[in-house]
Design an enzyme around this catalytic site. Structure first.
Site, PDB file in Angstrom:
ATOM      1  N   GLN A 279       0.809  -1.217   0.000  1.00  0.00           N
ATOM      2  CA  GLN A 279       0.000   0.000   0.000  1.00  0.00           C
ATOM      3  C   GLN A 279       0.839   1.263   0.000  1.00  0.00           C
ATOM      4  O   GLN A 279       0.330   2.362  -0.242  1.00  0.00           O
ATOM      5  CB  GLN A 279      -0.918   0.024   1.223  1.00  0.00           C
ATOM      6  CG  GLN A 279      -0.192   0.197   2.547  1.00  0.00           C
ATOM      7  CD  GLN A 279      -1.094   0.041   3.748  1.00  0.00           C
ATOM      8  OE1 GLN A 279      -1.577  -1.048   4.035  1.00  0.00           O
ATOM      9  NE2 GLN A 279      -1.310   1.145   4.465  1.00  0.00           N
ATOM     10  N   CYS A 285      -5.155   0.569   3.801  1.00  0.00           N
ATOM     11  CA  CYS A 285      -5.230  -0.845   4.165  1.00  0.00           C
ATOM     12  C   CYS A 285      -6.643  -1.394   4.032  1.00  0.00           C
ATOM     13  O   CYS A 285      -6.839  -2.563   3.682  1.00  0.00           O
ATOM     14  CB  CYS A 285      -4.724  -1.048   5.586  1.00  0.00           C
ATOM     15  SG  CYS A 285      -5.625  -0.102   6.841  1.00  0.00           S
ATOM     16  N   HIS A 421      -5.749  -1.084  11.833  1.00  0.00           N
ATOM     17  CA  HIS A 421      -5.191  -1.626  10.593  1.00  0.00           C
ATOM     18  C   HIS A 421      -6.071  -2.758  10.080  1.00  0.00           C
ATOM     19  O   HIS A 421      -6.443  -3.654  10.834  1.00  0.00           O
ATOM     20  CB  HIS A 421      -3.776  -2.148  10.845  1.00  0.00           C
ATOM     21  CG  HIS A 421      -3.032  -2.567   9.613  1.00  0.00           C
ATOM     22  ND1 HIS A 421      -3.008  -1.819   8.451  1.00  0.00           N
ATOM     23  CD2 HIS A 421      -2.275  -3.671   9.350  1.00  0.00           C
ATOM     24  CE1 HIS A 421      -2.273  -2.426   7.547  1.00  0.00           C
ATOM     25  NE2 HIS A 421      -1.828  -3.559   8.059  1.00  0.00           N
TER      26      HIS A 421
END
Length: 474
Positions: A279, A285, A421
């Protein structure tokens, strides 16, 4: 420029580190912080916003604690605020036991008079307050016993010439040089190199603490993120929107699996997982987690594994915030409205938001709906084995320093309500009797174990069970 490492430079840097001159460690810590807009400003305990943030942090601490008694702030050590699309408070306090049990609703709670019953901790809280939205988010909570932290703080401010031998500094510089060469680091000035050396050293200490306290088999240490502060790492690679539960869209519950989970399962062995992606320094993410899930769902329904476009979501998902973060629940809805996803080849990843260039005729995969899974890890395992890889999210603090093995951080490092995340859960199993989840990350193949992170399974570690979802392809 690349920092030179000839003998004179090594000696000079070593002496600078020994004397504490890097980053000005000898500065007066009590003087007010005065700086340009956006810089931290030191607060007095009478500040109304600080009082509100303290109360919020205290409440969240008690909600996440298994202790019988309420704990309250017994002493404010320091507090700053910073204007960051709202107000970000950084607060260090002492927390101590009161005589009130959590089940009671008393207006006043006295502290224990006996010092041994206080069980005082020193805690660092970071609270992000957006007054005009009426929302507060706890970004960070780190607590340790008072004596241990006080000792660490004392060690930080004593004359380093009596506590850190010169040979230790030279060894540190050797590690830093190896890190720079391996990860092709190039700093713009000597001052920047000095600062990154300081950050690198602090991160080594954090990794060592994680290593000492880890309950699994993980190895922590130097990674490609070792010259980034926690804040820099979070800003570049993580997703603060995930912990703002009020933003989450309600999803339909997934039907339970038809049978129990097999002892182990890995969708990489069955062709449902594409190669590791990266990424970059973009908080996207959420897009990688969702596209990975849809790649697996499309493969299971149509027999073809496609690499689908994350950039399409970064550019065209109006419900999320591109590199500033997003939510899988929003991404599913955006994909349904768009009509599907293009392939990586047709809509390639750039790692920054651009104007939407989606073309419906290039749609390679579509979804019909999305579902949210049970929060029971046994149910999640059974569903995954039966239905494919799962989009999940977790607290990624320990991931900055993870190298290999099964990670099982202590709760103080990895609270389940500070999720930041999104990743893809592709399987599960055991290593030397340690149960794990196999997690596909989006930080490149040079992260962890060939791009994968292995997390302990069975204790809801790092909130891995809190946000499990999947697209549905009919």
């Amino acid at each position: 420029m690349m920092v030179g490492f000839g003998c004179p430079v090594i000696l000079w840097l070593a002496l600078a580190a020994v004397q504490g001159s890097v980053l000005g460690l000898g500065e007066d810590m009590d003087r007010p912080l005065i700086g340009p807009l956006g810089s931290p400003v030191r607060l007095h305990e009478s500040d109304a916003g600080l009082k509100k943030a303290l109360q919020f942090a205290e409440e969240r601490y008690n909600q996440g604690s298994n202790a019988m008694h309420l704990r309250k702030v017994s002493r404010l050590l320091s507090a700053t605020k910073q204007l960051v699309k709202g107000i970000r408070y950084s607060i260090t306090v002492e927390l101590s036991n009161t005589q009130c049990k959590k089940s009671t609703m008393l207006r006043t709670c006295d502290f224990y008079p006996e010092i041994q019953k206080l069980k005082t901790e020193v805690c660092l809280f970071e609270v992000w307050d957006i007054p005009w939205q009426g929302t507060s988010t706890l970004l960070k909570q780190k607590c340790q016993p008072k004596v241990e932290v006080q000792q660490e703080e004392t060690n930080n401010i004593v004359d380093a010439s009596t506590s850190q031998p010169l040979e230790d500094s030279v060894e540190l510089l050797g590690q830093f040089k190896e890190f720079m060469v391996k990860h092709n680091k190039d700093y713009s000035s000597q001052e920047e190199a000095d600062y990154r050396l300081f950050v690198f050293h602090e991160n080594l200490k954090t990794a060592e603490k994680l290593q000492t306290l880890d309950q699994g088999s993980a190895e922590y240490g130097v990674t490609k993120f070792s010259d980034l502060t926690e804040e820099e790492f979070r800003s570049a690679y993580l997703n603060p929107l995930l912990s703002q539960w009020n933003l989450h869209r309600l999803m339909k519950p997934a039907p339970p699996a038809r049978g129990p989970a097999p002892a182990s399962w890995d969708w990489r062995d069955h062709g449902a997982v594409s190669s590791i992606k990266n990424q970059g320094t973009c908080g996207s993410c959420w897009a990688f987690s969702v596209t990975g899930n849809i790649e697996g769902q499309w493969f299971l329904k149509n027999g073809t594994l496609l690499s689908l476009s994350e950039q399409e979501l970064v550019d065209c998902d109006g419900l999320d915030q591109a590199c500033k973060g997003g939510l899988p629940s929003n991404a599913y809805e955006a994909i349904e409205k768009l009509g599907g996803l293009e392939t990586e080849t047709d809509y390639s990843y750039t790692g920054m938001k651009q104007s939407c260039d989606f073309t419906s005729v290039k749609v390679a995969a579509y979804i019909n709906s999305s579902v949210e899974l049970s929060k029971d890890e046994k149910d999640i395992a059974a569903w995954l084995a039966e239905n494919g890889p799962v989009s999940v999210a977790l607290n990624a603090f320990a991931m900055q320093f993870y190298r290999k093995g099964v990670s099982h951080p202590m709760k103080i490092f990895c609270n389940s309500w500070m999720i930041d995340h999104a990743v893809l859960m592709v399987g599960y199993g055991e290593r030397k009797n340690i149960p794990f989840w196999a997690i596909k990350n989006s930080w490149g193949e040079d992260y962890g174990e060939q791009g994968y992170y292995y997390l302990y399974r069975g204790s809801n570690a790092c909130g891995i069970n809190q946000m499990c979802s999947s697209a549905v392809v009919n």
